[in-house]
Design an enzyme around this catalytic site. Structure first.
Site, PDB file in Angstrom:
ATOM      1  N   GLY A  40       0.821  -1.210   0.000  1.00 32.61           N
ATOM      2  CA  GLY A  40       0.000   0.000   0.000  1.00 32.61           C
ATOM      3  C   GLY A  40       0.848   1.249   0.000  1.00 32.61           C
ATOM      4  N   ARG A  41       1.907   1.234   0.802  1.00 31.30           N
ATOM      5  CA  ARG A  41       2.802   2.392   0.831  1.00 31.30           C
ATOM      6  C   ARG A  41       3.420   2.643  -0.535  1.00 31.30           C
ATOM      7  NH1 ARG A  41       5.309   0.202   5.614  1.00 31.30           N
ATOM      8  NH2 ARG A  41       4.493   1.156   7.491  1.00 31.30           N
ATOM      9  N   VAL A  86      -0.551   9.521   7.230  1.00 31.56           N
ATOM     10  CA  VAL A  86      -1.146   8.182   7.242  1.00 31.56           C
ATOM     11  C   VAL A  86      -0.155   7.097   6.832  1.00 31.56           C
ATOM     12  CG1 VAL A  86      -3.444   9.091   6.792  1.00 31.56           C
ATOM     13  CG2 VAL A  86      -1.999   8.426   4.867  1.00 31.56           C
ATOM     14  N   GLU A  87      -0.550   5.842   7.095  1.00 35.17           N
ATOM     15  CA  GLU A  87       0.239   4.645   6.782  1.00 35.17           C
ATOM     16  C   GLU A  87       1.672   4.755   7.299  1.00 35.17           C
ATOM     17  OE1 GLU A  87      -0.142   2.785   2.995  1.00 35.17           O
ATOM     18  OE2 GLU A  87      -2.258   3.298   2.801  1.00 35.17           O
ATOM     19  N   GLY A  88       1.807   5.186   8.538  1.00 40.02           N
ATOM     20  CA  GLY A  88       3.108   5.381   9.157  1.00 40.02           C
ATOM     21  C   GLY A  88       3.510   6.832   9.010  1.00 40.02           C
TER      22      GLY A  88
END
Length: 752
Positions: free
Chosen positions: A329-330, A452-454
């Site tokens: 995703g990243r 988001v996402e980290g």
């Protein structure tokens, strides 16, 4: 004698001693190595084993194999994917009005229906389940193009095709779960969200306090084994409208119904939001963006064990599921958002600098504006190169956690720089909200991508080098596994073999690094000739410097290095800029070495080289005391590395290429669709008319300059007078009046 020289001599002596069959590692020395090497927790080990490495290993090795890098196929889309973009995506873009979406805090019903009907939530789902089964490249390209028009819609499309139920089901779901859920997700009958973040569990997902207790309960009138769940999540995109909830929680088995362990670990389950006790609906307001984001809660909610992803076998496997899927995703979604924003900025800013005039000339003629515009174009080229290349890695069935972390962190940060420069150039045009402002909504959304996402602070300081030092090094991860997973007496022999190879590798890199420093890497191998040859040589040099610096850091600090976040982050920056520059050069080769792109290529690579060596300098300055730092720098680059930010001449060349070559401008901003209406279309059309009438405008400006008798006349009257005095022909005057009408529309802002 300097520390580094002593280290090199020691490694050479060790190698010579070992070569005559003396054993370096004995049982007593194992204790030292066990304490010196970083220890990995169970969750860290699972995270590293879940992902893999790719080009990052080559860059970390000190000797990148550029031939292998160039042999990777150029990224491309299938005919089916391109047809979808040319038809269904184009139609979607024509439907979108981001200003109205933000005002309504939701997508129009017609857009929701279109997204579901045409498969915009089904990119990653196989065709046999009714999905589109698109490549990561297509997924990324589509999200990027949507982001250039409507960030709210891009996020809405991005989430179901990123970390979420479909991704987890494909990798870990049972056949029954896949057969049940994937067709519903593909058709849009089921709209998913995934709930991970909680009040005290953000970047540290392992600390979630949401829990499920294994127990017997009643479901559909029958007693069944399941979980009684309690959770409270926030920041969950699509939660307010989701019909199926992906939930991460910690599972416990106090009565040992599943075995002998009470703490089973993080677990993921799929729960229909209509299930009794599930609460969704309360919304957040993410910087006025129109996508759905909110909370979900549940207290003492019973679910059957079969709702766990993977059923009973999936209990406690949630952490591995999350880290393996999150890296993909990243590498797709957030780089795509960044690329869409960057392409929008490049397209519109390059147009605005020609349409907007001050002091009688387009503002693009001023060097101050050119400095910012060149940075916009150069970084956009880099962002696009990284987006394409990282998506390509995922299409090659790689799951490179370090590479995707680099892409997520640096592309979101670079898009912030690009947007700030674009707004600086647009000035008042950029800060007045309304239908005419094509930048403001994306500007407001950039911090969301960074969060988001980290969060980016976590990604830079803990993930890129924190994982990279261990995962990308050719020996460290194997050494740690050998020491941690084997009894000491069994580990001696394999560890001795690994350590000797490690020392030999480090010694060769140290000698190579000093050689590059003495020669400026002038004799380093390059896979190409011509204007980019020198860049490859300097990247070889920087790679060898990174390799030996990492060795020294691990030798001196051992396991403490991962807690020295500022030091490790700088080494991560070196690795990152090596990767970004590699992507730029790869794109340039695969695009056929387009001469019009060369200034942007040079700008991007020189920027990354300068940033990489600067990070290395800062690492050395903070790693060692002044005398040692001085010696280290002299040995690594005794004559200086000469890597500086792009000079003024290159800045002018970048801007000239944008202005003179439509093809070059198109390649660096092609994700921004112009359409046939709206503010983007208005600016682009004004730009084209401005270029077409540039000669007439110059003649007219020269004629009107200093004439007192024309001051009180309107522009139309001035042009008519110019025709009467035979400065312009009737045809030229008509073109000039048309261009002026569009120019005024383009630079105007909304009033209320």
């Amino acid at each position: 004698m300097s520390f580094i020289v002593l280290v090199i001599i020691a490694m050479c002596v060790i190698f010579m001693v070992h070569s005559i069959r003396y054993k370096l590692v004995t049982l007593p020395t194992m204790k030292y190595f066990k304490s010196a090497l970083p220890t990995l927790s169970q969750t860290e080990q699972e995270a590293m084993e879940a992902g893999d490495t790719w080009w990052d290993t080559e860059l970390f090795s000190g000797k990148p194999n550029w031939q292998q890098w160039h042999q990777i196929d150029a990224p491309k889309l299938s005919d089916k994917e391109q047809a979808f973009i040319n038809t269904k995506l184009v139609h979607l873009l024509d439907m979108l009005d981001e200003e109205q979406i933000q005002a309504d805090k939701d997508l129009p019903e017609a857009v929701w229906a279109y997204l579901k009907r045409e498969g915009f939530f089904a990119f990653i789902i196989p065709e046999k389940f009714g999905g589109l089964e698109f490549s990561a490249q297509a997924n990324s390209t589509i999200v990027a193009m949507i982001a250039s028009k409507s960030l709210s819609t891009a996020v809405t499309v991005m989430v179901p095709n990123s970390l979420g139920p479909a991704e987890l089901l494909l990798h870990y779901g049972t056949q029954t779960q896949q057969d049940d859920w994937l067709p519903k997700l593909a058709s849009g009958d089921a709209l998913p969200c995934f709930a991970l973040t909680a009040l005290d569990a953000g970047s540290d997902a392992g600390s979630i306090q949401d829990f499920g207790i294994i127990c017997e309960g009643e479901y559909e009138g029958k007693s069944t084994l399941g979980l009684r769940l309690t959770w409270s999540k926030r920041y969950i995109t699509l939660a307010p409208v989701a019909t199926v909830l992906g939930l991460a929680f910690k599972a416990y088995d106090p009565n040992k119904l599943l075995g002998y362990t009470e703490d089973l670990g993080i677990t993921c389950a799929l729960i229909p939001t209509c299930h009794p006790g599930v609460k969704v609906g309360d919304r957040h307001n993410p910087l006025n963006q129109g996508f759905m984001n909110g909370t979900t809660q549940g207290e003492d909610v019973f679910i059957p064990l079969d709702w766990v992803i993977g059923s009973q076998a999936g209990v406690g496997k949630g952490w591995r599921m999350l880290v393996s899927c999150l890296s993909a995703g990243r590498g797709i979604s957030l780089p795509a958002l960044s690329a869409g924003t960057a392409h929008l900025c490049t397209r519109m800013t390059s147009a605005y600098t020609q349409v907007r005039s001050q002091f009688g000339v387009p503002i693009g003629a001023f060097e101050g504006v050119q400095a910012s515009l060149a940075r916009v174009a150069g970084l956009t080229y880099s962002i696009e190169a990284c987006r394409q290349t990282t998506a390509q890695a995922i299409d090659m069935k790689k799951s490179p956690a370090v590479i995707t972390a680099i892409a997520k962190y640096h592309l979101t940060e670079m898009s912030r720089v690009v947007m700030n420069d674009a707004l600086d150039i647009h000035a008042g045009k950029g800060i007045q909200k309304g239908q005419s402002n094509y930048l403001a909504n994306n500007y407001m959304g950039i911090p969301i991508s960074i969060t988001v996402e980290g969060a980016n602070i976590l990604t830079r300081n803990l993930m890129i080098f924190g994982q990279g030092a261990t995962r990308c090094h050719p020996y460290i991860f194997q050494e740690i596994q050998t020491i941690q997973n084997k009894p000491a007496d069994e580990a001696v022999k394999p560890f001795d073999k690994l350590l000797m190879a490690h020392l030999q590798h480090a010694g060769v890199n140290a000698i190579k690094c000093i050689g590059y420093g003495l020669t400026g890497a002038l004799f380093s191998a390059s896979p190409v000739s011509g204007p980019t040859k020198r860049y490859y040589q300097k990247l070889n040099w920087l790679s060898s410097c990174l390799s030996i610096s990492a060795e020294l850091a691990m030798l001196r600090l051992g396991g403490e290095l991962k807690r020295k976040e500022m030091l490790s982050a700088r080494l991560g920056d070196v690795l990152s800029h090596l990767y970004l520059a590699s992507c730029v050069l790869k794109k340039y080769e695969h695009d056929g070495r387009q001469q019009g792109d060369l200034p942007s290529v040079c700008y991007a690579v020189e920027h990354h080289l300068a940033q990489g060596f600067t990070a290395l300098d800062e690492f050395i300055d903070n790693f060692a005391n002044m005398p040692i730092a001085f010696v280290l720098k002299r040995l690594m680059y005794i004559v200086g590395h000469g890597c500086k930010q792009p000079n003024d001449k290159l800045v002018i060349q970048v801007c000239s290429a944008l202005r003179q070559s439509d093809a070059s401008r198109e390649r660096v901003s092609h994700l921004c669709r112009i359409g046939d209406q709206g503010a983007i279309h208005t600016m682009e059309h004004a730009y084209n008319l401005s270029r077409a009438t540039f000669t007439y405008r110059a003649l007219f400006n020269k004629w009107v300059k200093g004439r007192i008798d024309t001051v009180s006349l309107s522009f139309i009257e001035q042009v008519e007078l110019a025709v009467q005095e035979q400065i312009l022909t009737q045809e030229q005057s008509a073109s000039l009046l048309e261009a002026e009408k569009w120019r005024i529309a383009a630079i105007s802002v909304d009033v209320y």
